[in-house]
Motif scaffolding. Structure first.
Motif, PDB file in Angstrom:
ATOM      1  N   TYR A 152      50.322 110.993   6.755  1.00 55.69           N
ATOM      2  CA  TYR A 152      49.297 110.545   5.864  1.00 55.69           C
ATOM      3  C   TYR A 152      48.482 111.851   5.198  1.00 55.69           C
ATOM      4  CZ  TYR A 152      49.608 106.194   8.820  1.00 55.69           C
ATOM      5  OH  TYR A 152      50.179 104.887   9.458  1.00 55.69           O
ATOM      6  N   ASN A 153      48.436 111.842   4.041  1.00 56.04           N
ATOM      7  CA  ASN A 153      47.677 112.723   3.333  1.00 56.04           C
ATOM      8  C   ASN A 153      47.920 114.361   3.754  1.00 56.04           C
ATOM      9  OD1 ASN A 153      46.135 110.988   1.744  1.00 56.04           O
ATOM     10  ND2 ASN A 153      44.946 110.185   3.600  1.00 56.04           N
ATOM     11  N   TRP A 154      49.028 114.644   4.031  1.00 52.41           N
ATOM     12  CA  TRP A 154      49.750 116.074   4.543  1.00 52.41           C
ATOM     13  C   TRP A 154      49.515 116.254   5.688  1.00 52.41           C
ATOM     14  CZ3 TRP A 154      48.755 119.680  -0.373  1.00 52.41           C
ATOM     15  CH2 TRP A 154      49.306 119.044  -1.328  1.00 52.41           C
ATOM     16  N   GLY A 155      49.201 115.255   6.578  1.00 51.09           N
ATOM     17  CA  GLY A 155      48.871 115.721   7.814  1.00 51.09           C
ATOM     18  C   GLY A 155      49.415 114.485   8.789  1.00 51.09           C
ATOM     19  N   ILE A 163      38.750 110.005   6.801  1.00 50.50           N
ATOM     20  CA  ILE A 163      39.466 110.465   5.648  1.00 50.50           C
ATOM     21  C   ILE A 163      40.587 109.383   5.336  1.00 50.50           C
ATOM     22  CG2 ILE A 163      40.939 112.301   4.482  1.00 50.50           C
ATOM     23  CD1 ILE A 163      39.424 114.338   6.068  1.00 50.50           C
ATOM     24  N   ASP A 164      41.526 109.088   5.877  1.00 56.77           N
ATOM     25  CA  ASP A 164      42.784 108.416   5.785  1.00 56.77           C
ATOM     26  C   ASP A 164      42.475 106.822   5.071  1.00 56.77           C
ATOM     27  OD1 ASP A 164      44.681 110.082   6.290  1.00 56.77           O
ATOM     28  OD2 ASP A 164      45.049 109.775   8.123  1.00 56.77           O
ATOM     29  N   VAL A 173      44.901 118.902   4.371  1.00 55.43           N
ATOM     30  CA  VAL A 173      44.566 117.372   4.382  1.00 55.43           C
ATOM     31  C   VAL A 173      43.903 117.146   3.156  1.00 55.43           C
ATOM     32  CG1 VAL A 173      43.536 115.329   5.550  1.00 55.43           C
ATOM     33  CG2 VAL A 173      45.101 116.818   6.695  1.00 55.43           C
ATOM     34  N   LYS A 231      40.114 112.831  10.969  1.00 58.44           N
ATOM     35  CA  LYS A 231      41.425 112.347   9.958  1.00 58.44           C
ATOM     36  C   LYS A 231      41.399 110.866   9.667  1.00 58.44           C
ATOM     37  CE  LYS A 231      45.275 113.222   8.080  1.00 58.44           C
ATOM     38  NZ  LYS A 231      46.187 112.088   8.010  1.00 58.44           N
ATOM     39  N   ASN A 232      40.887 109.992  10.659  1.00 56.69           N
ATOM     40  CA  ASN A 232      40.751 108.686  10.584  1.00 56.69           C
ATOM     41  C   ASN A 232      39.849 108.256   9.597  1.00 56.69           C
ATOM     42  OD1 ASN A 232      41.372 105.903  11.784  1.00 56.69           O
ATOM     43  ND2 ASN A 232      39.376 105.772  12.367  1.00 56.69           N
ATOM     44  N   ARG A 235      49.077 101.108  12.437  1.00 53.45           N
ATOM     45  CA  ARG A 235      48.585 100.100  11.678  1.00 53.45           C
ATOM     46  C   ARG A 235      49.518  99.034  11.299  1.00 53.45           C
ATOM     47  NH1 ARG A 235      50.401 101.314   6.035  1.00 53.45           N
ATOM     48  NH2 ARG A 235      48.651 100.275   5.119  1.00 53.45           N
ATOM     49  N   THR A 236      48.690  98.228  10.590  1.00 51.32           N
ATOM     50  CA  THR A 236      49.597  96.816  10.364  1.00 51.32           C
ATOM     51  C   THR A 236      49.475  96.591   8.733  1.00 51.32           C
ATOM     52  OG1 THR A 236      49.196  95.844  12.597  1.00 51.32           O
ATOM     53  CG2 THR A 236      49.840  94.318  10.668  1.00 51.32           C
ATOM     54  N   LEU A 280      40.330 106.147   2.871  1.00 49.62           N
ATOM     55  CA  LEU A 280      40.041 106.169   1.340  1.00 49.62           C
ATOM     56  C   LEU A 280      41.097 107.177   0.704  1.00 49.62           C
ATOM     57  CD1 LEU A 280      36.134 106.491   1.933  1.00 49.62           C
ATOM     58  CD2 LEU A 280      37.356 104.372   1.898  1.00 49.62           C
ATOM     59  N   GLN A 332      52.178 120.444  11.086  1.00 50.09           N
ATOM     60  CA  GLN A 332      50.839 120.443  11.885  1.00 50.09           C
ATOM     61  C   GLN A 332      50.942 119.731  13.341  1.00 50.09           C
ATOM     62  OE1 GLN A 332      47.835 118.483   9.562  1.00 50.09           O
ATOM     63  NE2 GLN A 332      47.830 119.765   8.171  1.00 50.09           N
ATOM     64  N   GLU A 360      43.969  99.292   7.462  1.00 54.26           N
ATOM     65  CA  GLU A 360      43.873  98.569   6.159  1.00 54.26           C
ATOM     66  C   GLU A 360      45.173  98.256   5.846  1.00 54.26           C
ATOM     67  OE1 GLU A 360      41.645  97.466   3.806  1.00 54.26           O
ATOM     68  OE2 GLU A 360      39.935  97.737   5.157  1.00 54.26           O
ATOM     69  N   MET A 393      38.804 105.221  19.982  1.00 58.36           N
ATOM     70  CA  MET A 393      38.718 106.609  19.531  1.00 58.36           C
ATOM     71  C   MET A 393      38.318 107.658  20.703  1.00 58.36           C
ATOM     72  SD  MET A 393      39.338 108.562  16.918  1.00 58.36           S
ATOM     73  CE  MET A 393      39.103 107.406  15.372  1.00 58.36           C
ATOM     74  N   TYR A 399      42.320 103.446  12.003  1.00 61.62           N
ATOM     75  CA  TYR A 399      42.699 102.822  10.620  1.00 61.62           C
ATOM     76  C   TYR A 399      43.671 101.705  10.694  1.00 61.62           C
ATOM     77  CZ  TYR A 399      44.664 102.791   6.084  1.00 61.62           C
ATOM     78  OH  TYR A 399      45.087 102.462   4.643  1.00 61.62           O
ATOM     79  N   VAL A 412      44.442 114.941  -0.305  1.00 58.87           N
ATOM     80  CA  VAL A 412      43.594 113.525  -0.893  1.00 58.87           C
ATOM     81  C   VAL A 412      42.955 114.365  -2.119  1.00 58.87           C
ATOM     82  CG1 VAL A 412      43.012 112.085   0.987  1.00 58.87           C
ATOM     83  CG2 VAL A 412      41.663 114.049   0.410  1.00 58.87           C
ATOM     84  N   ALA A 417      45.738 109.736  12.566  1.00 58.76           N
ATOM     85  CA  ALA A 417      44.580 110.137  13.526  1.00 58.76           C
ATOM     86  C   ALA A 417      45.281 109.285  14.945  1.00 58.76           C
ATOM     87  CB  ALA A 417      43.232 109.282  13.370  1.00 58.76           C
ATOM     88  N   ILE A 460      47.638 100.412   0.611  1.00 62.49           N
ATOM     89  CA  ILE A 460      47.559 101.907   0.544  1.00 62.49           C
ATOM     90  C   ILE A 460      46.363 102.313  -0.347  1.00 62.49           C
ATOM     91  CG2 ILE A 460      48.888 103.929  -0.345  1.00 62.49           C
ATOM     92  CD1 ILE A 460      51.407 102.234   0.054  1.00 62.49           C
TER      93      ILE A 460
END
Lengths: 196, 196
Positions: free
Chosen positions: A94-97, B106-107, B138, B103-104, A12-13, B109, A134, B56, A53, B54, B142, A100, B59
């Motif tokens: 990211y979020n415990w994992g 979810i991440d 995961v 995962k993408n 990401r950026t 949001l 993971q 954005e 993807m 992802y 969240v 992507a 955060i």
């Protein structure tokens, strides 16, 4: 001479990943294995690859040469990964994992990963240990040989985490001990390479 | 009336996910909670959403309204997820983990997921239990409230796995017991919804 791919797993950026990965790269350049040219390092930045993807029609474990993939980006990715003998995964949590981006890059291929040694360096507010565990399971899933020990880089406070999240450069000297640990684990991984 | 999003987590072509997810959807339509209009079901197919990787800049946990996201696709995704009260994740297992696609998704949001009940149905050659466990972690990440029990759908033999992987339609009657279990776990999840 075997090459070791250092994979920047975030794309990401902005991102902290390239800065952290480059610091680790510099530390590894100073190791005996690299200085004596027993191995060389290659940077594999997933942001530059920017793979779409996953969308190959066939099952990767059934594919034994890059020409059998449908998409040109998969063929190039196959050739890149096939060209390296082991991998250092530098990943955020990211979020415990895992993000992507790295799972997508792994799922494109199978035999290109199979049997190769790997190690994981994670980073995050709590060091990213959950993502590392993971990801290690996934590396076992593609039949890699990940070093059991992973290294977690914990941002010392919210301020440094914020600077990192914004992609601004940080003095990473607060990770002196952890970076020595990365070098140790790298040594363990190199020992897994046969015929050195 | 609360809506429950049934998320088809795979998005490759071909895929078994839509066929399996639709079967589960039909089973859930026949439950008391849906027949009495206590809740309604909404299909959320990640293939149709086809979110880019992802990207954005901010955060997600810092963002409290869809208008604060940079990209229009994120704003629309935020509104979609915010509109549902609970979720059924129907996911394949790829290489002992969840697919990048879910995962993408979810991440992107955070607050849109937070506090909402969820359940996981996985499928694969061995039922996809490893992916389900990783995904559950995961969902905790969240701050969702996933039902502890997950349901794994194991293809009974290599032939059915192959047919599924090719996206061809299967008679899923071999999962009669597991599909009853899905309905049971759905009941547990519905109980987590407050004010019903």
């Amino acid at each position: 001479m075997p090459t070791i791919g250092v994979i920047i797993c975030s794309q990401r950026t902005p991102r902290a990943g390239l800065h952290i990965g480059t610091s680790i790269w510099n530390d590894l350049q100073a190791t005996d294995a690299v200085r004596t040219n027993a191995v060389t390092l290659a940077l594999v930045d997933l942001q530059k690859w920017n793979l779409p993807m996953y969308d190959e029609p066939d099952i990767p474990s059934q594919i034994h040469s890059s020409g059998q993939y449908l998409h040109p980006h998969t063929q190039r990715w196959s050739e890149e990964i096939a060209s390296h003998s082991a991998f250092v995964f530098v990943t955020p949590q990211y979020n415990w994992g895992y993000p992507a981006s790295v799972k997508n890059a792994i799922d494109y291929l199978y035999h290109e990963w199979k049997g190769k040694p790997a190690m994981i360096v994670s980073y995050g507010g709590h060091g990213g240990g959950k993502a590392a565990e993971q990801l290690k399971q996934v590396l076992h899933g593609v039949r890699m040989r990940p070093v059991e020990r992973t290294v977690g880089l914990t941002f010392p406070n919210k301020e440094t985490l914020k600077i990192a999240a914004e992609g601004r450069e940080l003095d990473l000297s607060f990770w002196e001990r952890e970076r020595r640990e990365v070098v140790e684990v790298f040594g363990e991984m190199i020992q897994l390479l046969e015929g050195l």
